[in-house]
Design an enzyme around this catalytic site. Structure first.
Site, PDB file in Angstrom:
ATOM      1  N   CYS A   1      64.628  57.560  15.269  1.00 29.97           N
ATOM      2  CA  CYS A   1      63.727  58.023  14.216  1.00 29.97           C
ATOM      3  C   CYS A   1      62.300  58.189  14.751  1.00 29.97           C
ATOM      4  CB  CYS A   1      63.798  57.117  12.984  1.00 29.97           C
ATOM      5  SG  CYS A   1      62.594  55.802  12.886  1.00 29.97           S
TER       6      CYS A   1
ATOM      7  N   CYS B   1      59.879  54.459  14.752  1.00 29.52           N
ATOM      8  CA  CYS B   1      60.026  53.263  15.575  1.00 29.52           C
ATOM      9  C   CYS B   1      59.325  53.457  16.924  1.00 29.52           C
ATOM     10  CB  CYS B   1      61.504  52.965  15.795  1.00 29.52           C
ATOM     11  SG  CYS B   1      62.285  52.243  14.350  1.00 29.52           S
TER      12      CYS B   1
ATOM     13  N   CYS C   1      67.249  53.466  18.172  1.00 32.70           N
ATOM     14  CA  CYS C   1      66.885  54.234  16.970  1.00 32.70           C
ATOM     15  C   CYS C   1      66.155  55.505  17.399  1.00 32.70           C
ATOM     16  CB  CYS C   1      66.014  53.406  16.027  1.00 32.70           C
ATOM     17  SG  CYS C   1      65.704  54.287  14.469  1.00 32.70           S
TER      18      CYS C   1
HETATM   19  N1  GSH Z   1      64.379  61.203   9.834  1.00 31.71           N
HETATM   20  C1  GSH Z   1      63.382  60.177   9.603  1.00 31.71           C
HETATM   21  C2  GSH Z   1      64.112  58.857   9.436  1.00 31.71           C
HETATM   22  C3  GSH Z   1      63.182  57.690   9.227  1.00 31.71           C
HETATM   23  C4  GSH Z   1      63.966  56.473   8.800  1.00 31.71           C
HETATM   24  O1  GSH Z   1      64.555  56.450   7.704  1.00 31.71           O
HETATM   25  N2  GSH Z   1      63.986  55.423   9.658  1.00 31.71           N
HETATM   26  C5  GSH Z   1      64.831  54.313   9.319  1.00 31.71           C
HETATM   27  C6  GSH Z   1      65.195  53.558  10.593  1.00 31.71           C
HETATM   28  S1  GSH Z   1      63.874  52.713  11.340  1.00 31.71           S
HETATM   29  C7  GSH Z   1      64.191  53.381   8.330  1.00 31.71           C
HETATM   30  O2  GSH Z   1      64.872  52.509   7.817  1.00 31.71           O
HETATM   31  N3  GSH Z   1      62.898  53.504   8.083  1.00 31.71           N
HETATM   32  C8  GSH Z   1      62.190  52.695   7.131  1.00 31.71           C
HETATM   33  C9  GSH Z   1      60.717  52.690   7.475  1.00 31.71           C
HETATM   34  O3  GSH Z   1      60.352  53.269   8.503  1.00 31.71           O
HETATM   35  O4  GSH Z   1      59.942  52.054   6.752  1.00 31.71           O
HETATM   36  C10 GSH Z   1      62.420  60.110  10.781  1.00 31.71           C
HETATM   37  O5  GSH Z   1      62.861  60.298  11.899  1.00 31.71           O
HETATM   38  O6  GSH Z   1      61.225  59.862  10.554  1.00 31.71           O
HETATM   39 ZN    ZN Z   2      63.717  53.797  13.475  1.00 30.64          ZN
END
Ligand code: GSH
Ligand code: ZN
Ligand code: ZN
Length: 188
Positions: free
Chosen positions: A49, A52, A47
């Site tokens: 993002c 994480c 991931c």
């Molecule tokens: N572009 C955003 C995407 C974040 C995102 O949507 N992460 C996904 C994959 S882990 C998710 O489901 N997040 C829910 C959360 O973090 O609670 C970033 O990088 O912060």
């Molecule tokens: Zn993530």
């Protein structure tokens, strides 16, 4: 060559289909937080993002899920803090070393009941290998040069992993099916 994560950079080690869980530990050298899993991870993936947890220097996280009934905190639970109470995934991190031990969804959500974990925090062998790369474009939000994101996608392809800018199509379909049922557009 662009570096993604230590578990990817030197080629992917396949997991074992008969593996049935193990112990995760945070990075503290004394009194580590310990989490015991009674099953292998599912949907393990990279991931990109920003939310994480990644080991130092890694561009991607490696994260999978287990049913929450299969996860228990078995040592030093007092060191865990939720890093962002407003996120859908409540990520429990060690307040000393910063590693995320598990993420749990408490609200109504298609993935409620599944906990998010990083199998690399375990010394046990057999965890499912990463299956795909998610949120690849989000690596740019972490500061990765947008001009070089093609190299990242190419490197994943070389490793045999498909790249997506959200989750994989089967997981996105599962989310949409849950939403369609909830809003009455699909039979419950
Ligand atoms: N572009 C955003 C995407 C974040 C995102 O949507 N992460 C996904 C994959 S882990 C998710 O489901 N997040 C829910 C959360 O973090 O609670 C970033 O990088 O912060
Ligand atoms: Zn993530
Ligand atoms: Zn720690």
């Amino acid at each position: 060559m662009v570096s993604l994560h230590p578990l990817l950079d030197n080629g992917i080690t396949p997991g074992s289909p008969s593996f049935s869980g193990g112990t995760l530990k945070c990075l503290c050298s004394s009194s580590p937080v310990e989490v015991t899993l009674t099953s292998n991870v599912l949907h393990n993936h990279a991931c990109g993002c920003t939310k994480c947890w990644k080991p130092a220097g890694a561009l991607f996280s490696i994260v999978g899920v287990v049913p929450k009934a299969n996860l228990s905190v078995t040592a030093n639970a007092d060191k865990l803090v939720i890093i962002d109470e407003s996120a859908a995934i409540q990520r429990y991190a060690c307040k000393e070393c910063g590693a995320h031990l598990y993420g749990r969804i408490e609200k109504e959500h298609p993935f409620a009941g599944l906990d998010f974990v990083h199998a690399e925090l375990s010394e046990d062998k057999g965890w499912q290998e990463p299956q795909f790369a998610a949120f690849v474009s989000s690596a740019i939000e972490q500061g990765f040069d947008p001009e070089k994101i093609g190299e990242v996608r190419g490197r994943f392809k070389e490793l045999g992993l498909e790249t997506y800018d959200a989750l994989s199509p089967p997981l996105m379909d599962a989310i949409a099916t849950w939403t369609g049922k909830k809003n009455g557009k699909l039979p419950a």
